[in-house]
Design an enzyme around this catalytic site. Sequence first.
Site, mmCIF file in Angstrom:
data_model
loop_
_atom_site.group_PDB
_atom_site.id
_atom_site.type_symbol
_atom_site.label_atom_id
_atom_site.label_comp_id
_atom_site.label_asym_id
_atom_site.label_seq_id
_atom_site.Cartn_x
_atom_site.Cartn_y
_atom_site.Cartn_z
ATOM 1 N N SER A 73 0.782 -1.238 0.000
ATOM 2 C CA SER A 73 0.000 0.000 0.000
ATOM 3 C C SER A 73 0.809 1.281 0.000
ATOM 4 C CB SER A 73 -0.966 0.010 1.185
ATOM 5 O OG SER A 73 -2.054 -0.851 0.926
ATOM 6 N N PHE A 138 -11.688 -12.836 -0.415
ATOM 7 C CA PHE A 138 -10.605 -13.149 0.517
ATOM 8 C C PHE A 138 -10.351 -14.645 0.634
ATOM 9 C CE2 PHE A 138 -8.889 -13.672 4.880
ATOM 10 C CZ PHE A 138 -7.744 -12.915 4.729
ATOM 11 N N TYR A 178 -10.463 2.273 5.810
ATOM 12 C CA TYR A 178 -9.430 1.923 4.833
ATOM 13 C C TYR A 178 -9.998 0.989 3.771
ATOM 14 C CZ TYR A 178 -4.599 1.175 3.366
ATOM 15 O OH TYR A 178 -3.423 1.150 2.672
ATOM 16 N N SER A 179 -9.874 1.393 2.506
ATOM 17 C CA SER A 179 -10.463 0.610 1.417
ATOM 18 C C SER A 179 -9.629 0.749 0.155
ATOM 19 C CB SER A 179 -11.894 1.092 1.140
ATOM 20 O OG SER A 179 -12.444 0.442 0.010
ATOM 21 N N ASN A 180 -9.076 -0.375 -0.304
ATOM 22 C CA ASN A 180 -8.325 -0.358 -1.559
ATOM 23 C C ASN A 180 -9.188 0.056 -2.736
ATOM 24 O OD1 ASN A 180 -5.941 -1.119 -0.358
ATOM 25 N ND2 ASN A 180 -5.944 -3.212 -1.131
ATOM 26 N N GLY A 327 3.231 -0.608 3.527
ATOM 27 C CA GLY A 327 2.425 -1.564 2.781
ATOM 28 C C GLY A 327 2.725 -2.987 3.171
#
Length: 372
Positions: A73, A138, A178-180, A327
Amino acid sequence: MGTHVAALDLTPAAPGAHAPLQDALERAVNNAGAPGIVAEVIHGRSHWSGSAGLSDTATGQARTSDEQFRIGSATKAFTATVVLQLAAERRIGLDDTVERWLPGLVQGNGYDGRAVTIRQLLNQTSGIFAYTNAPEFFVNGIGANWYEHRHDRYTPEQLVKVALAHPPYAAPGERFGYSNTNFLLAAMIVEKVTGRTFAQEIDRRIVRPLDLTGTYLPATGDAGIRGPHPVHYSTLFSADPNPRIHDATEMDQSYAWSAGGLVSTTGDLTRFFGALFGGRLLPAEQMSEMLTTVDTDGSGWIPATRYGLGVFAQTLGCGVTVWGNGGATYGSWSYTMGTRDGRHVLAIHVNGDWSGLPVFDDVLNAEFCPEQ
């Protein structure tokens, strides 16, 4: 943007100048069980690198400072920089909505792209669900399933669709989460605005101007790492207290893309973050936007932090605040933090994913809190 940015002429640090840091690297291996760790520092015009442990436990090869690794990240800082450069060029506005640039994409199931801004994507307050948290996604990243699916290829649109099948975690702008997914959408907007691929924009705006020779965004289907690199050792999210360790070096990271797909080196990371915080990549107005933070308390994210636009501030135990990003991906944890002016930057990489955040806290404290 995209013109050459002069690199600093660096000289080796004086012997013993970073002895506490080297001690912390040794503790990461000897006490925390990291396979290997490497760190690099720029401080003014001085440079230091050090390591401990192994790059390959089978051959006994030591970690070295020229190795490439997956930065996870920390990619988000690069993505945000590209978006903010476009804002500086007045090609987009941070308060533009997602709907303006990606019409019809973020709609339904409680979502309305007309209510989500680019700023909210970059500071993680959009409320948009993280596709990486979707159980159906996932499950393919754990244990034996990971080996079966590690070469799976994804488009950003597929991943956004996974996210939007789950309701928002909050209303846009309400709170940090938090979100990709946010950073995939940001890069999709970059592509829409520029007419180029996101990889091309990273290359022309950051990699080439800074001469980051070890940094690139792997293409879909490119599962290896181009240059010298450590083995990336992973537990593959095993819940076993004594998990089997796997070689997770090769994988298709199209699933992470603009949120976590870059490969880099400690030297390139110190150069990038030094240039960024030193004001050599963004004008003052956009730097001010990047450094305007939101509270992360209660989110389950890294303690003692505040999140800006693709970067975060972390207050260390001694009260010093450092800026940067970190990350984590399979077998690879990186952390690059430094002073607000970009004159003192430390990049760290561990080629294992089980030793945890305390390793980085220890290393950061050793470098930035020398009296502790």
